[in-house]
Design a protein around this motif. Structure first.
Motif, mmCIF file in Angstrom:
data_model
loop_
_atom_site.group_PDB
_atom_site.id
_atom_site.type_symbol
_atom_site.label_atom_id
_atom_site.label_comp_id
_atom_site.label_asym_id
_atom_site.label_seq_id
_atom_site.Cartn_x
_atom_site.Cartn_y
_atom_site.Cartn_z
ATOM 1 N N ILE A 69 28.177 -15.652 94.987
ATOM 2 C CA ILE A 69 29.586 -15.866 94.664
ATOM 3 C C ILE A 69 30.016 -17.198 95.263
ATOM 4 C CG2 ILE A 69 30.432 -14.681 96.742
ATOM 5 C CD1 ILE A 69 32.741 -13.558 95.045
ATOM 6 N N SER A 70 31.001 -17.848 94.635
ATOM 7 C CA SER A 70 31.608 -19.062 95.182
ATOM 8 C C SER A 70 33.072 -18.764 95.492
ATOM 9 C CB SER A 70 31.514 -20.228 94.197
ATOM 10 O OG SER A 70 30.172 -20.637 94.041
ATOM 11 N N ASP A 83 29.736 -21.812 98.967
ATOM 12 C CA ASP A 83 28.725 -21.469 97.960
ATOM 13 C C ASP A 83 27.781 -20.473 98.619
ATOM 14 O OD1 ASP A 83 28.927 -22.560 95.346
ATOM 15 O OD2 ASP A 83 28.709 -24.560 96.187
ATOM 16 N N VAL A 84 27.895 -19.214 98.204
ATOM 17 C CA VAL A 84 27.187 -18.120 98.860
ATOM 18 C C VAL A 84 25.954 -17.751 98.056
ATOM 19 C CG1 VAL A 84 27.423 -15.819 99.840
ATOM 20 C CG2 VAL A 84 29.445 -17.286 99.632
ATOM 21 N N HIS A 85 24.798 -17.735 98.729
ATOM 22 C CA HIS A 85 23.545 -17.377 98.070
ATOM 23 C C HIS A 85 22.885 -16.199 98.787
ATOM 24 C CE1 HIS A 85 22.404 -20.926 95.326
ATOM 25 N NE2 HIS A 85 23.712 -20.923 95.507
ATOM 26 N N SER A 86 22.322 -15.307 97.995
ATOM 27 C CA SER A 86 21.495 -14.233 98.548
ATOM 28 C C SER A 86 20.103 -14.780 98.822
ATOM 29 C CB SER A 86 21.395 -13.065 97.561
ATOM 30 O OG SER A 86 22.653 -12.461 97.357
ATOM 31 N N LYS A 276 35.290 -20.834 88.982
ATOM 32 C CA LYS A 276 35.507 -21.744 90.102
ATOM 33 C C LYS A 276 36.909 -21.621 90.685
ATOM 34 C CE LYS A 276 32.242 -25.259 88.444
ATOM 35 N NZ LYS A 276 32.107 -26.637 87.917
ATOM 36 N N HIS A 277 37.812 -20.995 89.952
ATOM 37 C CA HIS A 277 39.212 -20.956 90.356
ATOM 38 C C HIS A 277 39.664 -19.589 90.838
ATOM 39 C CE1 HIS A 277 39.483 -24.957 88.569
ATOM 40 N NE2 HIS A 277 38.888 -24.463 87.504
#
Length: 314
Positions: A69-70, A83-86, A276-277
């Protein structure tokens, strides 16, 4: 004010627990728990920053990862874009290289830990699966309908929207009672897509609002202990959902569908731009099936929602 770009890692152990770190007291949001990560430096791309930050903070090497998720969040003193990464694979054993406390936490217990406001949507994304079943046709024939639902649940469906627009309120309540018991048996969550007058009369894990219902509400219609979702088709509706405190959304149509040939599909680029918003998990809907899950995730989505692609024929 340009947001500070931050790379964030969600690291899970073999027991399914998530790694949290506690911020140093003297730092911004000091003393709160967070998902590890840090600022993307000049001349770094996101992947480089993610690997460097996790190596410096935890002493492990990130091998593979994928978007989760961002989030863009404005604090009084600054704005951050997470900027979230698994992290799918890593080497080594995490250790607090900067003296920060670490704790492995079950997904269900994440909300018990005080976190920066920007990190909270990550918890919802972690609790949600990558598929969202919208129930199929013929809900008036209850036995075949429930049989199809059970077959779907047996195929590892964990999130269900009970959609039955042709039923009366009494018929919907009867169907919902049986469907909810079935979902509970399989460890799945069920959200009711029904008239707002029925919300308090149905046992359910949450409520799914139509886009029309969404536009008529100014307050969250369910408690924070239940899921609230909504159907959206454009940026304005997504922003209304965010203002209402919706936990996640479905955005459609992403691709062309036979059921709504007149609708103009968003396409993956516009789907990604809309996300993005808003700071919430969003499922892609419209002409999709399980093979589109990786593409939905790369576009910033939670996964896919579908009727025909996920609804089994009992």
């Amino acid at each position: 004010m340009f947001p500070i770009h931050v790379a964030v890692a969600v690291i899970q152990n073999l027991e399914g627990k998530i790694l949290l770190t506690r911020r140093q007291e003297h730092t911004h949001q000091g003393g709160l728990w967070e998902f590890p990560g840090g600022k993307v430096e000049r001349r770094e791309d996101l992947a480089q920053a993610l690997r460097r930050e996790i190596r410096e903070e935890l002493g492990i090497e990130v091998i593979t990862h994928q978007p989760l998720i961002s989030i863009t969040h404005a604090y009084p003193e600054k704005t951050v874009r997470l900027d979230v990464h698994s992290i799918l694979k890593y080497a080594g054993v995490p250790y607090g290289m900067e003296g920060q406390p670490l704790e492995w936490v079950s997904i269900e217990a994440l909300h018990d830990y005080p976190m920066p406001a920007a990190d909270r949507p990550i918890c919802n994304a972690l609790k949600l699966p990558d598929t969202y079943l919208i129930t199929g046709p013929d809900p008036k024939a209850m036995k075949p309908f429930l049989r199809s639902l059970e077959v779907s649940l047996d195929q590892d469906i964990k999130l269900v929207q009970l959609r039955a627009p042709g039923l009366s309120d009494d018929e919907y309540r009867s169907l919902a009672a049986a469907a909810y018991k079935l979902c509970q048996r399989y460890g799945a969550k069920m959200l009711a897509n029904a008239s707002l007058g029925l919300i308090d009369k149905i046992d359910t894990d949450g409520v799914h609002l139509t886009s029309l219902q969404l536009t008529k509400l100014s307050d969250r219609p369910v408690s924070s202990g239940k899921w609230l979702a909504a159907s959206c088709h454009n940026q304005r509706e997504l922003e209304q959902a965010a203002a209402l405190g919706v936990d996640f959304c479905v955005l459609s149509p992403v691709l062309a569908t036979a059921s709504h040939p007149q609708a103009n599909p968003l396409g993956w680029d516009q789907f990604s731009e809309h996300l993005k918003h808003v700071n919430m998990p969003v499922y892609a809907l419209g002409g999709l099936d399980r093979k589109h899950i990786p593409q939905a995730k790369m576009a910033g989505g939670q996964g896919i929602a579908a009727i025909s692609a996920l609804w089994a024929q009992g």
